[in-house]
Design an enzyme around this catalytic site. Sequence first.
Site, PDB file in Angstrom:
ATOM      1  N   LEU A 165     -83.119   5.698 -74.049  1.00  0.00           N
ATOM      2  CA  LEU A 165     -82.269   5.713 -75.146  1.00  0.00           C
ATOM      3  C   LEU A 165     -82.835   6.070 -76.497  1.00  0.00           C
ATOM      4  O   LEU A 165     -82.830   5.483 -77.649  1.00  0.00           O
ATOM      5  CB  LEU A 165     -81.966   4.273 -75.330  1.00  0.00           C
ATOM      6  CG  LEU A 165     -81.192   3.438 -73.982  1.00  0.00           C
ATOM      7  CD1 LEU A 165     -81.182   1.838 -74.217  1.00  0.00           C
ATOM      8  CD2 LEU A 165     -79.891   4.124 -74.027  1.00  0.00           C
TER       9      LEU A 165
ATOM     10  N   ASN B  12     -72.931  -0.741 -74.387  1.00  0.00           N
ATOM     11  CA  ASN B  12     -73.714  -0.160 -73.238  1.00  0.00           C
ATOM     12  C   ASN B  12     -74.455  -1.541 -72.550  1.00  0.00           C
ATOM     13  O   ASN B  12     -75.566  -2.043 -73.016  1.00  0.00           O
ATOM     14  CB  ASN B  12     -74.521   0.932 -73.665  1.00  0.00           C
ATOM     15  CG  ASN B  12     -75.764   1.214 -72.763  1.00  0.00           C
ATOM     16  OD1 ASN B  12     -75.744   0.770 -71.422  1.00  0.00           O
ATOM     17  ND2 ASN B  12     -76.218   2.374 -72.782  1.00  0.00           N
TER      18      ASN B  12
ATOM     19  N   CYS C 170     -77.663   0.435 -69.139  1.00  0.00           N
ATOM     20  CA  CYS C 170     -78.605   1.377 -69.062  1.00  0.00           C
ATOM     21  C   CYS C 170     -79.569   0.943 -68.152  1.00  0.00           C
ATOM     22  O   CYS C 170     -80.169  -0.212 -68.145  1.00  0.00           O
ATOM     23  CB  CYS C 170     -79.350   1.802 -70.384  1.00  0.00           C
ATOM     24  SG  CYS C 170     -80.641   2.917 -70.075  1.00  0.00           S
TER      25      CYS C 170
HETATM   26  C1  LIG Z   1     -79.107  12.613 -69.864  1.00  0.00           C
HETATM   27  C2  LIG Z   1     -78.171  11.591 -69.896  1.00  0.00           C
HETATM   28  C3  LIG Z   1     -78.355  10.445 -70.855  1.00  0.00           C
HETATM   29  C4  LIG Z   1     -77.298   9.276 -70.880  1.00  0.00           C
HETATM   30  N1  LIG Z   1     -77.268   8.803 -71.768  1.00  0.00           N
HETATM   31  C5  LIG Z   1     -76.440   7.587 -71.797  1.00  0.00           C
HETATM   32  C6  LIG Z   1     -76.571   6.628 -73.003  1.00  0.00           C
HETATM   33  O1  LIG Z   1     -77.068   6.679 -74.137  1.00  0.00           O
HETATM   34  N2  LIG Z   1     -75.503   5.559 -72.873  1.00  0.00           N
HETATM   35  C7  LIG Z   1     -74.744   5.287 -71.910  1.00  0.00           C
HETATM   36  O2  LIG Z   1     -74.051   4.487 -71.936  1.00  0.00           O
HETATM   37  N3  LIG Z   1     -74.817   6.150 -70.876  1.00  0.00           N
HETATM   38  C8  LIG Z   1     -75.787   7.161 -70.815  1.00  0.00           C
HETATM   39  N4  LIG Z   1     -75.750   7.915 -69.649  1.00  0.00           N
HETATM   40  C9  LIG Z   1     -75.071   7.805 -68.534  1.00  0.00           C
HETATM   41  C10 LIG Z   1     -73.579   8.467 -68.734  1.00  0.00           C
HETATM   42  O3  LIG Z   1     -72.661   8.125 -69.893  1.00  0.00           O
HETATM   43  C11 LIG Z   1     -72.686   8.408 -67.392  1.00  0.00           C
HETATM   44  O4  LIG Z   1     -72.446   6.932 -67.316  1.00  0.00           O
HETATM   45  C12 LIG Z   1     -73.377   8.630 -66.043  1.00  0.00           C
HETATM   46  O5  LIG Z   1     -74.124   9.911 -66.374  1.00  0.00           O
HETATM   47  C13 LIG Z   1     -72.562   8.922 -64.818  1.00  0.00           C
HETATM   48  O6  LIG Z   1     -71.565   9.831 -65.462  1.00  0.00           O
HETATM   49  P1  LIG Z   1     -71.745  11.430 -64.720  1.00  0.00           P
HETATM   50  O7  LIG Z   1     -72.047  11.328 -63.119  1.00  0.00           O
HETATM   51  O8  LIG Z   1     -70.377  12.007 -65.022  1.00  0.00           O
HETATM   52  O9  LIG Z   1     -72.847  11.765 -65.503  1.00  0.00           O
HETATM   53  C14 LIG Z   1     -76.453   9.239 -69.708  1.00  0.00           C
HETATM   54  C15 LIG Z   1     -76.747  10.135 -68.716  1.00  0.00           C
HETATM   55  C16 LIG Z   1     -77.373  11.198 -68.649  1.00  0.00           C
HETATM   56  C17 LIG Z   1     -77.084  12.083 -67.468  1.00  0.00           C
END
Ligand SMILES: Cc1cc2nc3c(=O)[nH]c(=O)nc-3n(C[C@H](O)[C@H](O)[C@H](O)COP(=O)(O)O)c2cc1C
Length: 302
Positions: free
Chosen positions: A73, A125, A128
């Site tokens: 984060l 959120n 996480c």
């Molecule tokens: C590099 C990275 C950083 C992320 N940072 C956050 C974040 O700050 N807050 C959050 O709620 N989710 C965060 N996520 C999760 C994504 O928002 C999402 O829920 C998760 O990657 C699943 O979706 P996807 O398979 O399309 O990536 C992050 C994901 C990645 C890959």
Amino acid sequence: MVDINTRISEITLENPLLLASGILGQTADSMKNILESGMGGVVTKSIGLEPREGHSNPTMIETEHGLLNAMGLPNPGIDVFLKELKNLSRESKPIIGSVFAGDKEEFIELSVKMEEGGVDAVELNLSCPHAEGYGAAIGTDPELVKDIVRTVKRNTKVPIFAKLTPFSDIVDVAVAAEEAGSDAIVAINTVQAMAINFETRKPFLGNQVGGYSGPAIKPIGLKCVYDIYQNVDIPIIGCGGITYGRDALEYITAGASALQIGSAIYYRGKDAGALIVEEMKDIMEKEDIKSLVELIGSAQQF
Ligand SMILES: Cc1cc2nc3c(=O)[nH]c(=O)nc-3n(C[C@H](O)[C@H](O)[C@H](O)COP(=O)(O)O)c2cc1C
């Protein structure tokens, strides 16, 4: 012509795709680029009260079927972030401010500041998987989630989304969030996972454990959306492994009203949103489906 408009609470989206939190959602320029490239809206990086550096490197690696990250984060803190947000001209597409916090008071303060900063909705959120004391540490307890959502709702006017983790009994937590007045459920965040470097006999990530995203987690996200849809009446925003138009439509038939796209930006580039929208439209035309809304929940077998 197919109609892919959708609605989440009072927010109308010209297409159902939102940039997921944490992917290019920290600066005005990156959010503007994504909006111009075809997403229906943007969720910002999760922002806390104070600046935070995040975990030590490496913070992200690509594995066989997905990405593994333990960013921890990192963010500039709400006050600096809101100055950045001021530089973003909206083009009338919605911006959803994502916040993370260690307790209810912090969630209220952050949500109020996001609202004052002009966001169209706030995403909590609660999910996480790799930041101790935050996210999933809070979002697995239905009573705690209910208390946080209820007090945030009392102190804000914009719609509130609760972003949940698949580690919990996600249906119980979703029901708790709905009872507390949440306007939508976002499912899912990353799935706790790790990768090991055999040669060095060490975990790859600086934090050892991280969150798994991308194609590998699509079946997990689909099941969560499917189950939640049977138990709540508020809209669900599906997330997890959506890479192509067909993935997006599968989530809609499971019960999602809108979608979030994260790792697909890594796999397909910043135009992933536009590509996925075109693929969705093509499939809908071939299947003679006139409107996306009529597809929501159509795979449900009650
Ligand atoms: C590099 C990275 C950083 C992320 N940072 C956050 C974040 O700050 N807050 C959050 O709620 N989710 C965060 N996520 C999760 C994504 O928002 C999402 O829920 C998760 O990657 C699943 O979706 P996807 O398979 O399309 O990536 C992050 C994901 C990645 C890959």
